[in-house]
Design a protein around this motif. Structure first.
Motif, PDB file in Angstrom:
ATOM      1  N   LYS A  29      58.493   9.624   8.743  1.00 27.01           N
ATOM      2  CA  LYS A  29      57.131  10.149   8.638  1.00 27.01           C
ATOM      3  C   LYS A  29      56.128   9.003   8.637  1.00 27.01           C
ATOM      4  CE  LYS A  29      55.319  11.942   4.703  1.00 27.01           C
ATOM      5  NZ  LYS A  29      55.058  12.928   3.629  1.00 27.01           N
ATOM      6  N   PHE A  30      54.995   9.243   9.313  1.00 26.68           N
ATOM      7  CA  PHE A  30      53.865   8.326   9.321  1.00 26.68           C
ATOM      8  C   PHE A  30      52.610   9.115   8.985  1.00 26.68           C
ATOM      9  CE2 PHE A  30      57.029   6.450  12.008  1.00 26.68           C
ATOM     10  CZ  PHE A  30      56.980   5.104  11.709  1.00 26.68           C
ATOM     11  N   LEU A  31      51.734   8.500   8.200  1.00 25.73           N
ATOM     12  CA  LEU A  31      50.456   9.112   7.847  1.00 25.73           C
ATOM     13  C   LEU A  31      49.345   8.279   8.476  1.00 25.73           C
ATOM     14  CD1 LEU A  31      51.195   9.750   4.072  1.00 25.73           C
ATOM     15  CD2 LEU A  31      51.265  11.426   5.926  1.00 25.73           C
ATOM     16  N   ILE A 105      62.653  -0.356   2.465  1.00 29.49           N
ATOM     17  CA  ILE A 105      62.528  -1.479   1.534  1.00 29.49           C
ATOM     18  C   ILE A 105      63.204  -1.076   0.235  1.00 29.49           C
ATOM     19  CG2 ILE A 105      60.900  -2.864   0.194  1.00 29.49           C
ATOM     20  CD1 ILE A 105      58.884  -2.466   2.466  1.00 29.49           C
ATOM     21  N   PRO A 106      64.141  -1.876  -0.244  1.00 31.97           N
ATOM     22  CA  PRO A 106      64.779  -1.531  -1.517  1.00 31.97           C
ATOM     23  C   PRO A 106      63.777  -1.689  -2.662  1.00 31.97           C
ATOM     24  CG  PRO A 106      65.535  -3.675  -0.763  1.00 31.97           C
ATOM     25  CD  PRO A 106      64.657  -3.117   0.313  1.00 31.97           C
ATOM     26  N   GLY A 107      63.626  -0.635  -3.424  1.00 27.13           N
ATOM     27  CA  GLY A 107      62.696  -0.687  -4.546  1.00 27.13           C
ATOM     28  C   GLY A 107      61.714   0.466  -4.501  1.00 27.13           C
ATOM     29  N   ASN A 108      60.911   0.546  -5.537  1.00 22.94           N
ATOM     30  CA  ASN A 108      59.921   1.608  -5.660  1.00 22.94           C
ATOM     31  C   ASN A 108      58.618   1.222  -4.979  1.00 22.94           C
ATOM     32  OD1 ASN A 108      60.994   3.794  -6.965  1.00 22.94           O
ATOM     33  ND2 ASN A 108      60.607   2.996  -9.023  1.00 22.94           N
ATOM     34  N   LEU A 109      58.118   2.095  -4.131  1.00 19.46           N
ATOM     35  CA  LEU A 109      56.820   1.888  -3.514  1.00 19.46           C
ATOM     36  C   LEU A 109      56.276   3.216  -3.018  1.00 19.46           C
ATOM     37  CD1 LEU A 109      57.017   1.846  -0.072  1.00 19.46           C
ATOM     38  CD2 LEU A 109      58.396  -0.102  -0.694  1.00 19.46           C
ATOM     39  N   ASP A 110      54.975   3.295  -2.928  1.00 14.68           N
ATOM     40  CA  ASP A 110      54.304   4.481  -2.403  1.00 14.68           C
ATOM     41  C   ASP A 110      54.404   4.501  -0.878  1.00 14.68           C
ATOM     42  OD1 ASP A 110      53.166   6.596  -3.684  1.00 14.68           O
ATOM     43  OD2 ASP A 110      51.109   5.841  -3.567  1.00 14.68           O
ATOM     44  N   TYR A 111      54.024   3.377  -0.285  1.00 13.37           N
ATOM     45  CA  TYR A 111      54.071   3.234   1.169  1.00 13.37           C
ATOM     46  C   TYR A 111      53.793   1.774   1.522  1.00 13.37           C
ATOM     47  CZ  TYR A 111      48.947   3.147   1.008  1.00 13.37           C
ATOM     48  OH  TYR A 111      47.638   2.824   0.735  1.00 13.37           O
ATOM     49  N   VAL A 112      54.092   1.408   2.750  1.00 11.68           N
ATOM     50  CA  VAL A 112      53.589   0.176   3.348  1.00 11.68           C
ATOM     51  C   VAL A 112      52.648   0.622   4.448  1.00 11.68           C
ATOM     52  CG1 VAL A 112      55.637  -1.180   2.785  1.00 11.68           C
ATOM     53  CG2 VAL A 112      55.479  -0.068   5.017  1.00 11.68           C
ATOM     54  N   GLY A 113      51.748  -0.225   4.856  1.00 16.43           N
ATOM     55  CA  GLY A 113      50.818   0.206   5.885  1.00 16.43           C
ATOM     56  C   GLY A 113      49.981  -0.919   6.436  1.00 16.43           C
ATOM     57  N   VAL A 114      49.171  -0.552   7.421  1.00 14.34           N
ATOM     58  CA  VAL A 114      48.207  -1.475   8.010  1.00 14.34           C
ATOM     59  C   VAL A 114      46.882  -0.743   8.158  1.00 14.34           C
ATOM     60  CG1 VAL A 114      49.954  -2.804   9.267  1.00 14.34           C
ATOM     61  CG2 VAL A 114      48.778  -0.942  10.418  1.00 14.34           C
TER      62      VAL A 114
END
Length: 123
Positions: A29-31, A105-114
């Protein structure tokens, strides 16, 4: 000139962008969010769709880019979206934000983005 912005917030699409083979095969999924700056003088006066940017057409164009094309990095996808938006002569500037909530990505995160800003107002 009465500059305003059209906002499309967190359009959700399934695409195949990424460097890892699993991202390119399984997809994710992408937002996509956009802020499109334009002169609101004429559309606010005429109340006519022909004098503004059509949200439906814009959504479909973004959907095609995200779902049909494949890019290794989000920066390229963001640039392609910005270029497409700025093809409309009414669009003066655009801000494109792409979020990748299921990034591998191993670990807790909401999202990565640009996020990029392109067009005339930013100089």
């Amino acid at each position: 000139m009465a500059i305003g912005k059209i906002i499309l917030n967190e359009l959700s699409f399934y695409g195949y962008h990424g460097v890892l083979p699993t991202e390119r095969i399984q997809g994710q999924k992408f937002l996509v969010s956009l802020e499109i700056y334009m002169d609101f003088s004429k559309p606010s006066e005429t109340d006519g769709l022909k004098d503004t940017i059509c949200y439906v057409e814009l959504y479909e164009k973004i959907k095609r880019l995200v779902q049909r094309e494949r890019y290794n990095i989000l920066e390229t996808l963001a640039e392609k979206i910005a270029e497409m938006v700025l093809e409309d002569p009414l669009a003066v500037e655009v801000v494109v934000l792409i979020k990748k909530p299921w990034a591998p990505i191993p670990g807790n995160l909401d999202y990565v983005g640009v996020e990029i800003r392109r067009g005339g107002l930013s100089g």
